[in-house]
Design a protein around this motif. Structure first.
Motif, PDB file in Angstrom:
ATOM      1  N   HIS A 143      39.887  46.181  35.604  1.00 28.66           N
ATOM      2  CA  HIS A 143      39.686  45.264  36.731  1.00 28.66           C
ATOM      3  C   HIS A 143      40.408  45.868  37.925  1.00 28.66           C
ATOM      4  N   TRP A 144      39.670  46.354  38.932  1.00 30.07           N
ATOM      5  CA  TRP A 144      40.276  47.119  40.022  1.00 30.07           C
ATOM      6  C   TRP A 144      39.400  47.066  41.266  1.00 30.07           C
ATOM      7  N   GLU A 177      37.410  43.415  46.501  1.00 29.87           N
ATOM      8  CA  GLU A 177      36.281  42.505  46.360  1.00 29.87           C
ATOM      9  C   GLU A 177      35.265  42.716  47.479  1.00 29.87           C
ATOM     10  N   HIS A 212      35.302  46.448  36.953  1.00 30.42           N
ATOM     11  CA  HIS A 212      34.977  45.085  37.363  1.00 30.42           C
ATOM     12  C   HIS A 212      35.831  44.689  38.569  1.00 30.42           C
ATOM     13  N   HIS A 213      35.542  43.513  39.100  1.00 37.58           N
ATOM     14  CA  HIS A 213      36.350  42.830  40.109  1.00 37.58           C
ATOM     15  C   HIS A 213      35.709  42.795  41.492  1.00 37.58           C
ATOM     16  N   GLU A 242      35.717  36.792  32.981  1.00 37.48           N
ATOM     17  CA  GLU A 242      36.738  36.739  34.027  1.00 37.48           C
ATOM     18  C   GLU A 242      37.566  35.459  34.042  1.00 37.48           C
ATOM     19  N   ALA A 256      44.033  44.911  33.900  1.00 39.74           N
ATOM     20  CA  ALA A 256      43.793  44.357  35.235  1.00 39.74           C
ATOM     21  C   ALA A 256      44.932  44.764  36.166  1.00 39.74           C
ATOM     22  N   SER A 285      41.849  40.074  33.753  1.00 42.66           N
ATOM     23  CA  SER A 285      41.306  39.963  35.108  1.00 42.66           C
ATOM     24  C   SER A 285      42.359  39.339  36.004  1.00 42.66           C
ATOM     25  N   ASN A 286      42.060  39.276  37.295  1.00 44.37           N
ATOM     26  CA  ASN A 286      43.011  38.638  38.199  1.00 44.37           C
ATOM     27  C   ASN A 286      43.141  37.136  37.953  1.00 44.37           C
ATOM     28  N   ASP A 318      30.919  41.065  35.884  1.00 43.11           N
ATOM     29  CA  ASP A 318      31.758  39.874  35.745  1.00 43.11           C
ATOM     30  C   ASP A 318      30.939  38.642  35.377  1.00 43.11           C
TER      31      ASP A 318
END
Length: 403
Positions: free
Chosen positions: A232-233, A236, A264-265, A96, A188, A134-135, A49
């Motif tokens: 994106h999964w 965190e 990512h994420h 991101e 995402a 992404s989120n 990211d």
């Protein structure tokens, strides 16, 4: 469905067929020597990211040295990974946040709006394309999506995952990489509680297996030989992939022809493993970030290095990794305390992204504290990457640090 080329293999010369094995020490970064008699070959570098927190904006202003405090230079922050990223035939970033206007205003968590100057640096160090799902894709609505993509266009970066129009969303991103048509997809899991607008369902790609499979099918019909998915999964700050990641990864590997999955994420490194013949990089950590409360793990990241070779109509992929680390200086608000902390921390006074093995091999100017911190980062990243038995399928460091 196999991970095979949908077009005939490119013709190869007799000289190429007779190339000797790689010389010792060349490794997978020697892309010309790596091309064998089997068919076309190319390399992919994919990293974690990219976020721009306020401390990184301040660092970019400091590095620019402008009297008005407005100019920014992110190049010195990211220079440490340029030798790897620029060597790849295809380099994939994950952008991101939403990119704002050059003069600001800028925002950090939870609704990112960051300096667009970062895009020029990303291009200069060698990236070719960025995933943008992404989120945070919808942090600033359709206008934020448009400005982000306009900025990437201006910098000369390809992009996928969000779109400014239905037509743009429906056109697969396919790049010609050494004569191979490579598609890049981006999805995402959600957008921090924001819903994709009903009148703009194409604004950002939301994960579902059905949509991912359909996107791959569209890319194949448009001529793609190879399909790479950025996703994106996960949770965190959790180094282990969760049940959703594991089950979706298996579904993608078993029921689509996607050739590589890069995740990512999580903001920390997660393992890589080969599932039914497909490499899954569950989480590449952070390429560039400066979280409010650095955890040590959130400063560690990895560049995945993948060698694609066409053999008998199928694509064989070898996986390597390059651990990275983000040096973080002491809090500058108390200069005396910062000086003491910098001394205790081996002289770290600036935010810098480091290729850990390269820094240890070079060794110039490293304090004992830095050597220790970099070695820990390498070993911890390596341990995480290999903890789902990727080593048995050939996963290893692109280059080792000194013993």
């Amino acid at each position: 469905m196999t991970k095979s080329s949908r077009l005939p293999a490119l013709s190869r010369t007799v000289a190429l067929a007779l190339l000797a094995p790689l010389a010792a020490g060349c490794g997978l970064m020697d892309t010309d020597a790596a091309a064998g008699a089997d068919g076309p070959s190319f390399t992919v570098a994919a990293a974690g990211d990219i976020l721009v927190h306020p401390e990184l904006t301040d660092q970019a202003k400091k590095d620019a040295g402008a009297a008005d405090g407005k100019a920014m230079d992110f190049g010195r922050i990211m220079a440490g990974v340029k030798p790897v990223i620029s060597k790849a035939d295809l380099a994939i970033c994950h952008m991101e946040p939403v990119l704002g206007k050059p003069e600001g205003p800028f925002q950090s968590y939870p609704d990112f709006l960051v300096p667009p100057q970062i895009a020029d640096t990303v291009k200069r160090i060698g990236y070719d394309t960025c995933s943008t799902a992404s989120n945070h894709s919808l942090d600033h609505g359709p206008g934020g999506v448009k400005n982000t993509l306009d900025t990437l266009d201006k910098a000369g970066l390809q992009h996928t995952g969000s779109a400014r129009s239905k037509a743009e969303a429906e056109k697969p991103l396919i790049m010609d990489i050494k004569g191979v048509k490579v598609a890049h997809l981006s999805f995402a899991g959600g957008f921090n509680g924001r819903e994709v607008p009903e009148d703009k369902p194409w604004l950002a790609n939301q994960t579902s297996f059905k949509k991912i499979a359909a996107a791959e099918d569209a890319a194949r019909k448009a001529g793609a030989d190879v399909v790479i998915l950025s996703i994106h999964w996960g949770r965190e700050h959790q180094p282990a992939p969760n049940a959703l990641q594991l089950s979706l990864a298996r579904k993608i590997a078993e029921r689509t022809g996607i050739n590589l999955v890069i995740g990512h994420h999580a903001h920390v490194v997660q393992p890589m493993e080969k599932v039914d013949g497909t490499w899954i990089a569950y989480g590449l950590g952070n390429q560039l970030a400066r979280h409010e409360v650095p955890s040590g793990l959130s400063e560690e990241g990895v560049i995945g290095w993948f060698e694609f070779t066409e053999r008998g109509g199928d694509w064989d992929v070898e996986a390597r990794y390059v651990p990275t680390f983000i040096d973080i200086p002491a809090d500058p608000e108390d200069p005396e305390a910062a000086d003491d902390a910098a001394a205790d921390d081996g002289g770290v006074r600036d935010h810098r992204l480091v290729d850990v093995a390269a820094a240890l091999r070079d060794g110039k100017g490293l304090s004992p504290q830095q050597r220790s911190r970099y070695r820990l980062a390498f070993e911890r990243t390596e341990g995480t990457l290999l903890n789902r038995n990727g080593g048995s399928d050939g996963l290893k460091a692109l280059q080792e640090p000194p013993g």
